[in-house]
Design a protein around this motif. Structure first.
Motif, PDB file in Angstrom:
ATOM      1  N   GLU A  54     -34.601 -20.185 -13.447  1.00  0.00           N
ATOM      2  CA  GLU A  54     -34.215 -21.534 -13.399  1.00  0.00           C
ATOM      3  C   GLU A  54     -34.731 -22.302 -12.297  1.00  0.00           C
ATOM      4  O   GLU A  54     -34.987 -23.416 -12.153  1.00  0.00           O
ATOM      5  N   GLN A 213     -26.957 -16.078 -19.579  1.00  0.00           N
ATOM      6  CA  GLN A 213     -27.953 -16.759 -19.530  1.00  0.00           C
ATOM      7  C   GLN A 213     -27.089 -18.554 -19.217  1.00  0.00           C
ATOM      8  O   GLN A 213     -27.641 -19.526 -18.634  1.00  0.00           O
ATOM      9  N   ALA A 217     -27.467 -20.606 -16.108  1.00  0.00           N
ATOM     10  CA  ALA A 217     -27.915 -21.983 -16.223  1.00  0.00           C
ATOM     11  C   ALA A 217     -27.113 -23.004 -15.743  1.00  0.00           C
ATOM     12  O   ALA A 217     -27.735 -23.948 -15.024  1.00  0.00           O
ATOM     13  N   ALA A 220     -27.271 -22.920 -11.986  1.00  0.00           N
ATOM     14  CA  ALA A 220     -28.620 -23.421 -11.407  1.00  0.00           C
ATOM     15  C   ALA A 220     -28.661 -24.848 -11.505  1.00  0.00           C
ATOM     16  O   ALA A 220     -29.184 -25.743 -10.564  1.00  0.00           O
ATOM     17  N   LYS A 224     -29.476 -27.256  -8.254  1.00  0.00           N
ATOM     18  CA  LYS A 224     -30.160 -28.162  -8.401  1.00  0.00           C
ATOM     19  C   LYS A 224     -29.913 -29.815  -7.956  1.00  0.00           C
ATOM     20  O   LYS A 224     -30.682 -30.250  -7.376  1.00  0.00           O
TER      21      LYS A 224
END
Length: 237
Positions: A54, A213, A217, A220, A224
Motif C-alpha cells: 500500500e 488485508q 489497508a 496505510a 498516507k
C-alpha cells in the motif's frame, strides 16, 4: 467446562511460534506487535506485507505470536517475547504497533481486569506500560500508529468475553493518542461487518488473509493521510 475448553483453544492459537522476519535494512517503517500482525506471514500476506504494498515502502516486521507487555507466559524464545523488547533503535519514520490483548486474556481472563488495564494504560490515558513505551519511541522522533483489535460482531468465539475489556482498552488508547500529535490510535472494532466470518481464520481469533488485508489497508490509509512534510515536522519532538 465449556468456558475452560474455549479458553484452552484460545491459548493454543495464541501460542503458535513464529520468528520475526527482517524485510530489509533500508526500512523506515518498523512494525511491532502480537499475532494480529504476525498471522499470515508465512504466505507473505501479513499486515506488514499489506503495508509494503500500500505504501510502496519496506517494513521491518518484528511482530511475534504470543507477544505481551508483562504477563508471564510458560514459553521461551520468540513466542514469549515481550513487546517492549521488539523495538530496535533506528531512524524510523513510523512505528506501527499493537498489543495488550494477551495481557488481558492471560492476566485476568478478560474479566475483572481493572488492575491489568491500569498497568497497561491508566483510565485517563496518561500513564502505564503502553504510554511509557510509546513515549520512548516518540523520543526518537518516529511517529507512532497504535492499532486496536478486530472484533467478531454477531458471532460466538473463544474470546467473545474479552469484548468489554477490549473496548475499555480502546478507549484508553484513544485518550493516550490525543495527548501527542505524533501518535495515532487506529481502532479495528468496526472493521468486520456483522456476522461476517471472512475476516477471521477458522479459530475466529486470528485474522484471515482478508482480515490482514483490511487491517493493513486501514493503517496505510491513516499513514498516507498524515504523511505530509508539514505534518511530519509538527509531530516530531
Amino acid at each position: 467446562m465449556i468456558r475452560i475448553t474455549l479458553m484452552l483453544v484460545a491459548l493454543a492459537a495464541l501460542f503458535g511460534c513464529g520468528e520475526p522476519v527482517a524485510q530489509g535494512s533500508a526500512a523506515r517503517i518498523l512494525l511491532l506487535g502480537d499475532s494480529m500482525f504476525a498471522t499470515n506471514r508465512a504466505s507473505n500476506r501479513a499486515v506488514a506485507d499489506v503495508l509494503e504494498a500500500e505504501l510502496g515502502q519496506e517494513v521491518l516486521d518484528r511482530s511475534v505470536f504470543g507477544a505481551r507487555y508483562f504477563h508471564p507466559l510458560p514459553l521461551t524464545g520468540a513466542a514469549g517475547m515481550r513487546l517492549e523488547s521488539q523495538y530496535r533503535e533506528g531512524d524510523w519514520d513510523w512505528v506501527v504497533m499493537n498489543g495488550g490483548g494477551n495481557d488481558l486474556l492471560l492476566g485476568c481472563g478478560c474479566s475483572l481486569c481493572q488492575g491489568v488495564l491500569n498497568r497497561l494504560v491508566s483510565a485517563d490515558g496518561r500513564s502505564g506500560t503502553i504510554p511509557a513505551h510509546v513515549a520512548r519511541i516518540r523520543a526518537s522522533g518516529a511517529r507512532v500508529v497504535y492499532a486496536g483489535y478486530l472484533r467478531n460482531p454477531g458471532m460466538g468465539t473463544p474470546i467473545k468475553h474479552c469484548g468489554p475489556a477490549g473496548n475499555e482498552l480502546d478507549r484508553r488508547l484513544a485518550l493516550m493518542a490525543g495527548f501527542d500529535a505524533g501518535v495515532t490510535f487506529v481502532p479495528m472494532a468496526d472493521l468486520v461487518p456483522y456476522r461476517d466470518t471472512s475476516y477471521h481464520g477458522p479459530d475466529r481469533i486470528h485474522p484471515s488473509v482478508k482480515g490482514s488485508q483490511g487491517i493493513g489497508a486501514r493503517l496505510a490509509a491513516v499513514m498516507k493521510s498524515k504523511d505530509r512534510p508539514e505534518t511530519k515536522r509538527r509531530s516530531r519532538r
